[in-house]
Design a protein around this motif. Structure first.
Motif, PDB file in Angstrom:
ATOM      1  N   GLN A  93       0.825  -1.208   0.000  1.00  0.00           N
ATOM      2  CA  GLN A  93       0.000   0.000   0.000  1.00  0.00           C
ATOM      3  C   GLN A  93       0.858   1.256   0.000  1.00  0.00           C
ATOM      4  O   GLN A  93       0.539   2.239  -0.686  1.00  0.00           O
ATOM      5  N   ALA A  94       1.965   1.237   0.753  1.00  0.00           N
ATOM      6  CA  ALA A  94       2.853   2.399   0.785  1.00  0.00           C
ATOM      7  C   ALA A  94       3.474   2.649  -0.585  1.00  0.00           C
ATOM      8  O   ALA A  94       3.615   3.803  -1.024  1.00  0.00           O
ATOM      9  N   ARG A  95       3.837   1.586  -1.279  1.00  0.00           N
ATOM     10  CA  ARG A  95       4.425   1.751  -2.613  1.00  0.00           C
ATOM     11  C   ARG A  95       3.373   2.207  -3.623  1.00  0.00           C
ATOM     12  O   ARG A  95       3.674   3.002  -4.525  1.00  0.00           O
ATOM     13  N   LEU A  96       2.146   1.730  -3.497  1.00  0.00           N
ATOM     14  CA  LEU A  96       1.073   2.194  -4.376  1.00  0.00           C
ATOM     15  C   LEU A  96       0.790   3.679  -4.150  1.00  0.00           C
ATOM     16  O   LEU A  96       0.425   4.396  -5.088  1.00  0.00           O
ATOM     17  N   ARG A  97       0.967   4.149  -2.918  1.00  0.00           N
ATOM     18  CA  ARG A  97       0.830   5.589  -2.643  1.00  0.00           C
ATOM     19  C   ARG A  97       1.885   6.378  -3.388  1.00  0.00           C
ATOM     20  O   ARG A  97       1.619   7.470  -3.903  1.00  0.00           O
ATOM     21  N   LEU A 102      -2.907   4.846  -4.833  1.00  0.00           N
ATOM     22  CA  LEU A 102      -3.620   4.731  -3.563  1.00  0.00           C
ATOM     23  C   LEU A 102      -3.402   6.025  -2.807  1.00  0.00           C
ATOM     24  O   LEU A 102      -2.281   6.546  -2.774  1.00  0.00           O
ATOM     25  N   PHE A 103      -4.462   6.551  -2.216  1.00  0.00           N
ATOM     26  CA  PHE A 103      -4.351   7.859  -1.581  1.00  0.00           C
ATOM     27  C   PHE A 103      -4.621   7.823  -0.081  1.00  0.00           C
ATOM     28  O   PHE A 103      -4.428   8.812   0.606  1.00  0.00           O
ATOM     29  N   ARG A 116      -8.660  -2.135  -6.177  1.00  0.00           N
ATOM     30  CA  ARG A 116      -8.847  -1.183  -7.279  1.00  0.00           C
ATOM     31  C   ARG A 116      -7.530  -0.521  -7.672  1.00  0.00           C
ATOM     32  O   ARG A 116      -7.264  -0.295  -8.852  1.00  0.00           O
ATOM     33  N   ALA A 117      -6.696  -0.214  -6.665  1.00  0.00           N
ATOM     34  CA  ALA A 117      -5.403   0.404  -6.957  1.00  0.00           C
ATOM     35  C   ALA A 117      -4.506  -0.548  -7.738  1.00  0.00           C
ATOM     36  O   ALA A 117      -3.840  -0.144  -8.699  1.00  0.00           O
ATOM     37  N   VAL A 118      -4.483  -1.810  -7.357  1.00  0.00           N
ATOM     38  CA  VAL A 118      -3.664  -2.803  -8.059  1.00  0.00           C
ATOM     39  C   VAL A 118      -4.170  -2.990  -9.487  1.00  0.00           C
ATOM     40  O   VAL A 118      -3.382  -3.066 -10.440  1.00  0.00           O
ATOM     41  N   LYS A 119      -5.479  -3.051  -9.666  1.00  0.00           N
ATOM     42  CA  LYS A 119      -6.041  -3.173 -11.017  1.00  0.00           C
ATOM     43  C   LYS A 119      -5.619  -1.998 -11.897  1.00  0.00           C
ATOM     44  O   LYS A 119      -5.263  -2.166 -13.066  1.00  0.00           O
ATOM     45  N   GLY A 120      -5.694  -0.796 -11.351  1.00  0.00           N
ATOM     46  CA  GLY A 120      -5.291   0.382 -12.114  1.00  0.00           C
ATOM     47  C   GLY A 120      -3.828   0.332 -12.503  1.00  0.00           C
ATOM     48  O   GLY A 120      -3.456   0.640 -13.639  1.00  0.00           O
ATOM     49  N   PHE A 121      -2.982  -0.039 -11.552  1.00  0.00           N
ATOM     50  CA  PHE A 121      -1.548  -0.151 -11.816  1.00  0.00           C
ATOM     51  C   PHE A 121      -1.281  -1.199 -12.897  1.00  0.00           C
ATOM     52  O   PHE A 121      -0.487  -0.972 -13.817  1.00  0.00           O
ATOM     53  N   GLN A 122      -1.951  -2.339 -12.806  1.00  0.00           N
ATOM     54  CA  GLN A 122      -1.768  -3.404 -13.789  1.00  0.00           C
ATOM     55  C   GLN A 122      -2.224  -2.970 -15.181  1.00  0.00           C
ATOM     56  O   GLN A 122      -1.522  -3.179 -16.177  1.00  0.00           O
ATOM     57  N   GLY A 123      -3.388  -2.359 -15.255  1.00  0.00           N
ATOM     58  CA  GLY A 123      -3.923  -1.945 -16.543  1.00  0.00           C
ATOM     59  C   GLY A 123      -3.045  -0.929 -17.236  1.00  0.00           C
ATOM     60  O   GLY A 123      -2.863  -0.973 -18.456  1.00  0.00           O
ATOM     61  N   ARG A 125       0.044  -0.724 -17.198  1.00  0.00           N
ATOM     62  CA  ARG A 125       1.272  -1.343 -17.679  1.00  0.00           C
ATOM     63  C   ARG A 125       1.033  -2.584 -18.527  1.00  0.00           C
ATOM     64  O   ARG A 125       1.925  -3.390 -18.751  1.00  0.00           O
ATOM     65  N   GLY A 126      -0.203  -2.749 -18.986  1.00  0.00           N
ATOM     66  CA  GLY A 126      -0.503  -3.845 -19.894  1.00  0.00           C
ATOM     67  C   GLY A 126      -0.504  -5.218 -19.262  1.00  0.00           C
ATOM     68  O   GLY A 126      -0.385  -6.221 -19.964  1.00  0.00           O
ATOM     69  N   LEU A 127      -0.660  -5.270 -17.951  1.00  0.00           N
ATOM     70  CA  LEU A 127      -0.714  -6.553 -17.254  1.00  0.00           C
ATOM     71  C   LEU A 127      -2.174  -6.969 -17.054  1.00  0.00           C
ATOM     72  O   LEU A 127      -3.068  -6.118 -17.046  1.00  0.00           O
ATOM     73  N   PRO A 128      -2.444  -8.250 -16.877  1.00  0.00           N
ATOM     74  CA  PRO A 128      -3.821  -8.683 -16.613  1.00  0.00           C
ATOM     75  C   PRO A 128      -4.376  -7.991 -15.355  1.00  0.00           C
ATOM     76  O   PRO A 128      -3.733  -7.990 -14.309  1.00  0.00           O
ATOM     77  N   GLN A 129      -5.553  -7.390 -15.471  1.00  0.00           N
ATOM     78  CA  GLN A 129      -6.136  -6.629 -14.365  1.00  0.00           C
ATOM     79  C   GLN A 129      -6.915  -7.561 -13.428  1.00  0.00           C
ATOM     80  O   GLN A 129      -8.141  -7.587 -13.418  1.00  0.00           O
ATOM     81  N   THR A 130      -6.187  -8.276 -12.615  1.00  0.00           N
ATOM     82  CA  THR A 130      -6.801  -9.223 -11.684  1.00  0.00           C
ATOM     83  C   THR A 130      -7.106  -8.604 -10.332  1.00  0.00           C
ATOM     84  O   THR A 130      -7.949  -9.102  -9.595  1.00  0.00           O
ATOM     85  N   GLY A 131      -6.399  -7.528  -9.981  1.00  0.00           N
ATOM     86  CA  GLY A 131      -6.536  -6.955  -8.647  1.00  0.00           C
ATOM     87  C   GLY A 131      -5.757  -7.726  -7.600  1.00  0.00           C
ATOM     88  O   GLY A 131      -5.710  -7.317  -6.438  1.00  0.00           O
ATOM     89  N   LYS A 132      -5.127  -8.815  -8.017  1.00  0.00           N
ATOM     90  CA  LYS A 132      -4.272  -9.601  -7.124  1.00  0.00           C
ATOM     91  C   LYS A 132      -2.814  -9.241  -7.397  1.00  0.00           C
ATOM     92  O   LYS A 132      -2.441  -9.039  -8.553  1.00  0.00           O
ATOM     93  N   THR A 133      -2.013  -9.166  -6.361  1.00  0.00           N
ATOM     94  CA  THR A 133      -0.606  -8.834  -6.542  1.00  0.00           C
ATOM     95  C   THR A 133       0.180 -10.107  -6.800  1.00  0.00           C
ATOM     96  O   THR A 133       0.431 -10.892  -5.882  1.00  0.00           O
TER      97      THR A 133
END
Length: 285
Positions: A93-97, A102-103, A116-123, A125-133
């Motif tokens: 979470q700190a790195r996503l901030r 992540l805010f 939701r933050a992980v999905k956004g980060f993945q999308g 960068r062209g990665l599958p948007q699973t929401g799982k790290t």
């Protein structure tokens, strides 16, 4: 002479045939468009030559073309997903901030906001948007961010309290640790309550030492800073333990003007009701 001339013509034709056999693979080369060479001979290829062509077609055998991904390649391992808790989740979470996905402050719980933050980060960068790290997502995030510090991980509290100072072992004491940024309310060596606290900034530091509560003000208003200081318990000059709505909203991304801020309004209301004038205050590292 005629016979000699005919022999020379036959020899020239034979030479052309042999030259054509050596260049059969490059008929359309040389930058001449579709213009063919003077002689074209189809030479049957061997099984090894066919195998080499197939490898080159698939990007092997020294070709610069990258091989295509195998449809049977295993999916990257999932490291964390919704519902997981712990320090690793705080770091995620700190790195996503840091990359503005992540805010809110790290909570240590992989909740819907984290998904939701992980999905956004993945999308992005062209990665599958699973929401799982997974391992691929985590490796990409590590490259883009720095190692979080302690107060990046505990920006909104949740950190463990430091051991009490020996001066807190007797009597009624507000035992305040700058190391862990926590306040223990202690009576005769027993901890009755623990809350997260925030201190002053570089140029308005909170004083360290042994003090005592000399004034309490439930609805205090600071005329110096023109701000509310509810549940204020003054212990040194204008410095007090009190509730801070700014601390509740911003966590450790802000600071006080020297007071000891408490972010939990319910807990400080309970504390205010129990603390008396004359109770000891210990502020220590």
């Amino acid at each position: 002479m005629r016979t000699t001339g005919m022999r020379k013509s036959v020899a020239a034709v034979a030479a052309l045939v042999l030259a054509g056999a050596c260049t059969a693979q490059a008929v359309n080369g040389g930058g001449d468009g579709d213009r063919r060479g003077p002689v074209h001979i189809d030479v049957p290829s061997t099984p090894k030559q066919d195998e080499k062509k197939e490898k080159e077609k698939d990007g092997e055998g020294g070709s610069s073309r990258a091989p295509s991904a195998s449809p049977d390649a295993p999916a990257p391992a999932v490291l964390w997903s919704e519902g997981d808790t712990g320090r690793d989740i705080r770091e995620l979470q700190a790195r996503l901030r840091q990359v503005a996905w992540l805010f809110v402050g790290p909570t240590g719980t992989y909740d819907e906001l984290t998904v939701r933050a992980v999905k956004g980060f993945q999308g992005k960068r062209g990665l599958p948007q699973t929401g799982k790290t997974d391992s691929v997502t985590w490796a990409r995030l590590l490259k883009m961010t720095r190692e979080p510090g302690k107060w990046d991980l505990y920006a909104y509290g949740g950190q463990p309290a430091a051991a009490p100072d020996p001066r807190c072992a007797t009597g009624r004491v507000l035992c305040i640790s700058k190391t862990s940024r926590t306040l223990r309310w202690m009576v005769d060596g027993r901890t009755l309550m623990t809350v997260e606290v925030r201190f002053g900034a570089q140029y308005t530091p909170t004083r360290e030492g042994v003090f005592s509560v000399y004034f309490k003000s439930r609805h205090h208003w600071s005329t110096l800073y023109d701000t509310s200081m509810p549940y204020a318990m003054f212990f040194s000059g204008g410095q007090a333990v009190h509730y801070s709505s700014d601390f509740a909203a911003r966590g450790y991304y802000g600071a006080s003007h020297g007071c000891v801020n408490v972010r939990d309004e319910t807990r400080i209301a309970e504390l205010f009701a129990q603390v008396r004038n004359g109770d000891k205050v210990v502020v220590y590292w």
